[in-house]
Write a protein that holds these residues in place. Sequence first.
Motif, short mmCIF file in Angstrom:
data_model
loop_
_atom_site.label_atom_id
_atom_site.label_comp_id
_atom_site.label_asym_id
_atom_site.label_seq_id
_atom_site.Cartn_x
_atom_site.Cartn_y
_atom_site.Cartn_z
N GLY A 176 11.67 -6.32 13.13
CA GLY A 176 11.29 -5.67 11.66
C GLY A 176 10.14 -4.75 11.00
N ILE A 177 9.48 -3.39 10.77
CA ILE A 177 8.03 -3.65 10.17
C ILE A 177 8.53 -2.17 9.60
N ASP A 178 7.65 -2.37 8.77
CA ASP A 178 7.73 -1.63 6.93
C ASP A 178 6.47 -0.44 7.04
N TYR A 179 6.09 -0.43 8.55
CA TYR A 179 5.64 1.33 9.12
C TYR A 179 5.73 2.05 9.75
N LEU A 180 5.39 2.83 10.25
CA LEU A 180 5.34 3.64 11.91
C LEU A 180 6.07 2.71 13.14
N SER A 181 4.66 1.39 12.82
CA SER A 181 4.69 1.45 14.73
C SER A 181 4.59 -0.12 13.65
N ARG A 208 1.06 -0.78 0.34
CA ARG A 208 -0.26 -0.08 0.07
C ARG A 208 1.03 1.19 0.26
N HIS A 209 2.28 1.15 -0.36
CA HIS A 209 2.99 2.19 -0.14
C HIS A 209 3.09 3.43 0.76
N LEU A 210 2.19 2.97 2.18
CA LEU A 210 1.98 3.86 3.30
C LEU A 210 3.04 4.52 4.06
N MET A 211 3.79 4.69 3.71
CA MET A 211 5.47 4.85 4.00
C MET A 211 5.56 6.45 2.75
N LEU A 212 5.20 6.23 2.07
CA LEU A 212 5.08 7.35 1.21
C LEU A 212 3.98 8.30 1.39
N GLN A 213 3.00 7.79 2.51
CA GLN A 213 1.72 8.77 2.74
C GLN A 213 2.33 9.82 3.45
N LYS A 214 1.73 11.07 3.65
CA LYS A 214 2.30 12.04 4.35
C LYS A 214 1.12 11.85 5.72
N LYS A 215 -0.08 11.67 5.25
CA LYS A 215 -0.80 11.40 6.34
C LYS A 215 -0.99 10.26 7.35
N PHE A 216 -0.88 9.89 8.40
CA PHE A 216 -0.76 9.29 8.67
C PHE A 216 -2.10 7.46 8.97
N ASP A 217 -1.75 6.41 8.57
CA ASP A 217 -3.32 5.57 8.80
C ASP A 217 -3.12 4.50 8.87
N THR A 218 -4.57 4.70 10.08
CA THR A 218 -3.92 3.83 11.03
C THR A 218 -5.26 2.33 10.91
#
Length: 276
Positions: free
Chosen positions: A212-217, A179-189
């Motif tokens: 290791g994980i591929d999003y902020l949390s 979903r390329h979440l890290m490339l989106q500035k808005k936090f996606d819960t």
Amino acid sequence: MKGRPLLISLLLLIATTLTLTATSTLAPDSAYPSPYGAADSCGGAAEELIPPRREVYGSGKIYDITHKFTPETPSGITENGIGQFLQLAASMKNGSLYNFSEIKLPAHAGTHVDAPGHMFDDYFDAGFDVDSLDLEVLNGPALLVDVPRDSNLTAEVMKSLNIPKGVKRVLFRTLNTDRHLMLQKKFDTSFVGFKKDGAQWLVDNTDIKLIGIDYLSVAAYDDLIPSHHVFLRGREIILVEGLKLDDIPAGLYTVHCLPLRLLGAEGAPIRCILMK
Ligand SMILES: *[C@@H]1O[C@H](CO)[C@@H](O)[C@H](O)[C@H]1NC(C)=O
Ligand SMILES: *[C@@H]1O[C@H](CO)[C@@H](O)[C@H](O)[C@H]1NC(C)=O
Ligand SMILES: *[C@@H]1O[C@H](CO)[C@@H](O)[C@H](O)[C@H]1NC(C)=O
């Protein structure tokens, strides 16, 4: 007195020869397509200076699994990304002899590490900061695994991955990467992460110390605090979040992760690479 100018000319000649020699050894090749500064030392046009930027080095010998910081890097705090994180405190454009930037960053934005003090106040006060993290855990053999895309990381999913005992470092690639979440500035819960039972299963049944994980949390948003608690309570497991794991074959690598030594910080930017 008369000998001086000759001596100086001689030294200049030697210096010029050395410069030319140094420049000619910087010929562009496939490993280093645009030697930084080469055009400059030849007196070439400045617009030809193109710094190299790569994700993969030596056709797969090294993968950079760190996201670049940009003003749009998500932090989970602001809707609009981290914003202008670099400020020129002194600038050649307005008379300084050098450019000199200052950095202002949220400690848990982009690719970063969590220290035990992130979720436990007594650990924070006792100094379990990013400088206390074990470099032997942060560096060594690591598995990059794909997890099923239709679920968060539950106990059931963890069990199904069959990660062998003895494996100390695992990077989990999830739907977040697709979903390329890290490339989106808005936090996606709605990101994928560990549910509390998945976190507990990992602690009870595996030897994993680096996650290791591929999003902020690492923790799913619904279990944000409980899953972090399960991982960080023992002060042995290190959490690296916001990794860039796309376009890398799953498998065994050597991971190298190095956080900044920010005394007192419960999180920090971290540079991570995978080596084959
Ligand atoms: C030079 O740049 C700095 C940083 O942007 C700014 O604070 C300062 O006012 C500038 N000085 C002049 C003389 O323009
Ligand atoms: C930064 O330094 C370069 C020279 O290295 C200079 O050309 C440029 O104008 C400077 N940038 C700013 C914003 O002052
Ligand atoms: C994972 O959990 C989040 C809530 O924390 C939810 O929004 C999301 O849909 C779940 N993802 C999947 C693939 O089940």
